[in-house]
Design a protein around this motif. Structure first.
Motif, PDB file in Angstrom:
ATOM      1  N   THR A   1       0.837  -1.194   0.000  1.00  0.00           N
ATOM      2  CA  THR A   1       0.000   0.000   0.000  1.00  0.00           C
ATOM      3  C   THR A   1       0.872   1.243   0.000  1.00  0.00           C
ATOM      4  O   THR A   1       1.814   1.350   0.788  1.00  0.00           O
ATOM      5  N   PHE A   2       0.547   2.175  -0.873  1.00  0.00           N
ATOM      6  CA  PHE A   2       1.255   3.453  -0.983  1.00  0.00           C
ATOM      7  C   PHE A   2       0.200   4.537  -0.778  1.00  0.00           C
ATOM      8  O   PHE A   2      -0.775   4.605  -1.523  1.00  0.00           O
ATOM      9  N   ARG A   3       0.409   5.403   0.230  1.00  0.00           N
ATOM     10  CA  ARG A   3      -0.516   6.492   0.515  1.00  0.00           C
ATOM     11  C   ARG A   3       0.192   7.827   0.352  1.00  0.00           C
ATOM     12  O   ARG A   3       1.267   8.026   0.930  1.00  0.00           O
ATOM     13  N   ALA A   4      -0.409   8.731  -0.403  1.00  0.00           N
ATOM     14  CA  ALA A   4       0.145  10.072  -0.600  1.00  0.00           C
ATOM     15  C   ALA A   4      -0.902  11.086  -0.176  1.00  0.00           C
ATOM     16  O   ALA A   4      -1.980  11.173  -0.774  1.00  0.00           O
ATOM     17  N   ALA A   5      -0.582  11.877   0.851  1.00  0.00           N
ATOM     18  CA  ALA A   5      -1.513  12.891   1.332  1.00  0.00           C
ATOM     19  C   ALA A   5      -1.550  14.099   0.406  1.00  0.00           C
ATOM     20  O   ALA A   5      -2.487  14.896   0.462  1.00  0.00           O
TER      21      ALA A   5
ATOM     22  N   ALA B   1       0.144 -10.180  -7.397  1.00  0.00           N
ATOM     23  CA  ALA B   1      -0.393  -9.462  -6.245  1.00  0.00           C
ATOM     24  C   ALA B   1      -1.094  -8.206  -6.742  1.00  0.00           C
ATOM     25  O   ALA B   1      -0.712  -7.631  -7.772  1.00  0.00           O
ATOM     26  N   VAL B   2      -2.135  -7.799  -6.018  1.00  0.00           N
ATOM     27  CA  VAL B   2      -2.856  -6.561  -6.319  1.00  0.00           C
ATOM     28  C   VAL B   2      -2.526  -5.546  -5.233  1.00  0.00           C
ATOM     29  O   VAL B   2      -2.739  -5.795  -4.040  1.00  0.00           O
ATOM     30  N   HIS B   3      -1.998  -4.400  -5.634  1.00  0.00           N
ATOM     31  CA  HIS B   3      -1.535  -3.364  -4.709  1.00  0.00           C
ATOM     32  C   HIS B   3      -2.512  -2.186  -4.709  1.00  0.00           C
ATOM     33  O   HIS B   3      -3.414  -2.116  -5.563  1.00  0.00           O
ATOM     34  N   HIS B   4      -2.302  -1.248  -3.770  1.00  0.00           N
ATOM     35  CA  HIS B   4      -3.231  -0.126  -3.630  1.00  0.00           C
ATOM     36  C   HIS B   4      -2.469   1.187  -3.521  1.00  0.00           C
ATOM     37  O   HIS B   4      -1.543   1.317  -2.713  1.00  0.00           O
ATOM     38  N   LEU B   5      -2.885   2.158  -4.324  1.00  0.00           N
ATOM     39  CA  LEU B   5      -2.336   3.513  -4.286  1.00  0.00           C
ATOM     40  C   LEU B   5      -3.452   4.468  -3.891  1.00  0.00           C
ATOM     41  O   LEU B   5      -4.461   4.585  -4.594  1.00  0.00           O
ATOM     42  N   TYR B   6      -3.284   5.169  -2.742  1.00  0.00           N
ATOM     43  CA  TYR B   6      -4.253   6.130  -2.246  1.00  0.00           C
ATOM     44  C   TYR B   6      -3.696   7.534  -2.440  1.00  0.00           C
ATOM     45  O   TYR B   6      -2.591   7.839  -1.973  1.00  0.00           O
ATOM     46  N   VAL B   7      -4.467   8.396  -3.104  1.00  0.00           N
ATOM     47  CA  VAL B   7      -4.032   9.756  -3.402  1.00  0.00           C
ATOM     48  C   VAL B   7      -5.078  10.726  -2.861  1.00  0.00           C
ATOM     49  O   VAL B   7      -6.249  10.649  -3.244  1.00  0.00           O
ATOM     50  N   GLU B   8      -4.648  11.657  -2.002  1.00  0.00           N
ATOM     51  CA  GLU B   8      -5.567  12.669  -1.482  1.00  0.00           C
ATOM     52  C   GLU B   8      -5.450  13.978  -2.248  1.00  0.00           C
ATOM     53  O   GLU B   8      -6.321  14.844  -2.136  1.00  0.00           O
ATOM     54  N   GLY B   9      -4.386  14.150  -2.998  1.00  0.00           N
ATOM     55  CA  GLY B   9      -4.203  15.352  -3.807  1.00  0.00           C
ATOM     56  C   GLY B   9      -4.516  15.076  -5.258  1.00  0.00           C
ATOM     57  O   GLY B   9      -5.344  14.230  -5.590  1.00  0.00           O
ATOM     58  N   SER B  10      -3.823  15.792  -6.142  1.00  0.00           N
ATOM     59  CA  SER B  10      -4.003  15.615  -7.579  1.00  0.00           C
ATOM     60  C   SER B  10      -2.987  14.627  -8.116  1.00  0.00           C
ATOM     61  O   SER B  10      -1.925  14.407  -7.522  1.00  0.00           O
ATOM     62  N   LEU B  11      -3.310  14.031  -9.259  1.00  0.00           N
ATOM     63  CA  LEU B  11      -2.388  13.138  -9.963  1.00  0.00           C
ATOM     64  C   LEU B  11      -2.190  13.706 -11.361  1.00  0.00           C
ATOM     65  O   LEU B  11      -3.139  13.786 -12.148  1.00  0.00           O
ATOM     66  N   ILE B  12      -0.958  14.119 -11.656  1.00  0.00           N
ATOM     67  CA  ILE B  12      -0.631  14.742 -12.933  1.00  0.00           C
ATOM     68  C   ILE B  12       0.331  13.823 -13.675  1.00  0.00           C
ATOM     69  O   ILE B  12       1.493  13.667 -13.272  1.00  0.00           O
ATOM     70  N   ASN B  13      -0.134  13.203 -14.748  1.00  0.00           N
ATOM     71  CA  ASN B  13       0.682  12.244 -15.480  1.00  0.00           C
ATOM     72  C   ASN B  13       1.136  12.823 -16.815  1.00  0.00           C
ATOM     73  O   ASN B  13       0.368  12.887 -17.779  1.00  0.00           O
ATOM     74  N   ASN B  14       2.404  13.206 -16.867  1.00  0.00           N
ATOM     75  CA  ASN B  14       3.021  13.604 -18.131  1.00  0.00           C
ATOM     76  C   ASN B  14       3.955  12.521 -18.652  1.00  0.00           C
ATOM     77  O   ASN B  14       4.693  12.741 -19.619  1.00  0.00           O
ATOM     78  N   GLY B  15       3.928  11.352 -17.987  1.00  0.00           N
ATOM     79  CA  GLY B  15       4.758  10.232 -18.415  1.00  0.00           C
ATOM     80  C   GLY B  15       3.889   9.045 -18.774  1.00  0.00           C
ATOM     81  O   GLY B  15       3.014   9.149 -19.638  1.00  0.00           O
TER      82      GLY B  15
END
Length: 320
Positions: free
Chosen positions: A194-198, A216-230
């Protein structure tokens, strides 16, 4: 008379011990940049303006250390120790290990070429509204194998290098992937992480956030914005099939309006949005090209069931 001399002797011993104790714990300030064990870079002047190191020492395990803004201190050997380490400038860990501090404070930068963050109470360095320090991962490929909590993290790896997440990671701030690749798990592990980003997650052009092929199935928790330029590649299996060779479930949470900007290929397994019980907070999703955004998770409620899924069929779909 003997009693008088005895009392005086005890008094002298107490003074000597007190004097030794006061000298044993010293605060060293970085006068200039350089190696940790070079006495010439340290001063006892709190302003770090003039040289003052009469014993020509570098910090020891009973001393406090302050790395001033604009100074870079390099760990050029293993097993350095001190009491309170305050990093307002830069601490270069390289690939060294065994460093121990009672406390790690400040709002500077700790740069690492391995999973070698120093041992110590880093609450101040990693907490919001306190130090809010930054950890920078640089160099060639390696894995994070210890559970970590940081504030801001920058990934600035060499070309083609991979930072593998082989343990849980908590960020109280932002993730900035500037160069290289960040990857959940390796190609054989079966443990879910699990990866959590506030805060926000940003990917620069030419970078990648992916998942290994371990089952395995993993989890990414994001409380802010996600900006993907890649590139985000969180699904290794066939589209609309349950994962068996690595996947990541993306969760958007928090009580603020945020955005998901898709300016590069974004292959998701499943995406969950949970910003409360009403429409107060929103996630704006924008794609520079419709082909950039794809969901690969199951589209039938009976497949790809995870332990956290609800009983309803809709709670088991790719987009919830």
């Amino acid at each position: 008379m003997a009693k008088f001399y005895f009392v005086r002797l005890v008094f002298v011993v107490i003074l000597l011990v007190a004097g030794w104790s006061s000298q044993a714990q010293t605060t060293y300030y970085s006068l200039v940049s350089g190696d940790w064990n070079n006495p010439k870079i340290w001063t006892l002047d709190p302003a770090a303006a003039v040289p003052s190191n009469p014993q020509s020492r570098f910090p020891g395990e009973n001393d406090n250390v302050v790395i001033k803004t604009g100074r870079t201190i390099t760990m050029n050997a293993n097993n350095f120790k001190a009491k309170v380490l305050t990093v307002d400038g830069r601490l270069e860990m390289k690939k060294t290990s065994g460093h121990q501090f009672a406390q790690i404070r400040g709002g500077g930068r700790i740069i690492m070429e391995a999973d070698n963050f120093p041992v110590g109470d880093a609450t101040h360095f990693t907490s919001k509204n306190q130090g809010e320090g930054t950890v920078v991962f640089t160099g060639d490929s390696y894995a994070i194998t210890s559970t970590r909590t940081f504030f801001d993290v920058e990934v600035d790896l060499n070309a083609g290098a991979v930072l593998t997440l082989s343990q849980n990671l908590q960020l109280n701030g932002d993730l900035d992937i500037r160069s290289g690749k960040v990857q959940f798990n390796n190609n054989s592990g079966t443990t879910s992480y699990t990866f959590r980003a506030a805060g926000d997650i940003k990917l620069a052009s030419g970078t990648e956030f992916a998942v290994g092929t371990g089952n395995a199935v993993h989890h990414l928790y994001v409380e802010g914005s996600l900006i993907n330029n890649g590139v985000i590649d969180f699904a290794n299996g066939a589209q609309y099939a349950a994962a068996s060779n690595g996947a990541v479930v993306l969760h958007f949470e928090g009580t603020t309006d945020e955005e998901f900007v898709v300016n590069g290929r974004t292959d998701l397994y499943r995406m969950f949005l949970n910003k409360g019980n009403d429409r107060t907070y929103e996630l704006a999703v924008r794609a520079g090209d419709p082909d950039y955004f794809k969901l690969f998770g199951p589209i039938a409620g009976g497949s790809g069931v995870l332990p956290g899924d609800g009983p309803g069929g809709w709670e088991r779909l790719a987009l919830v």
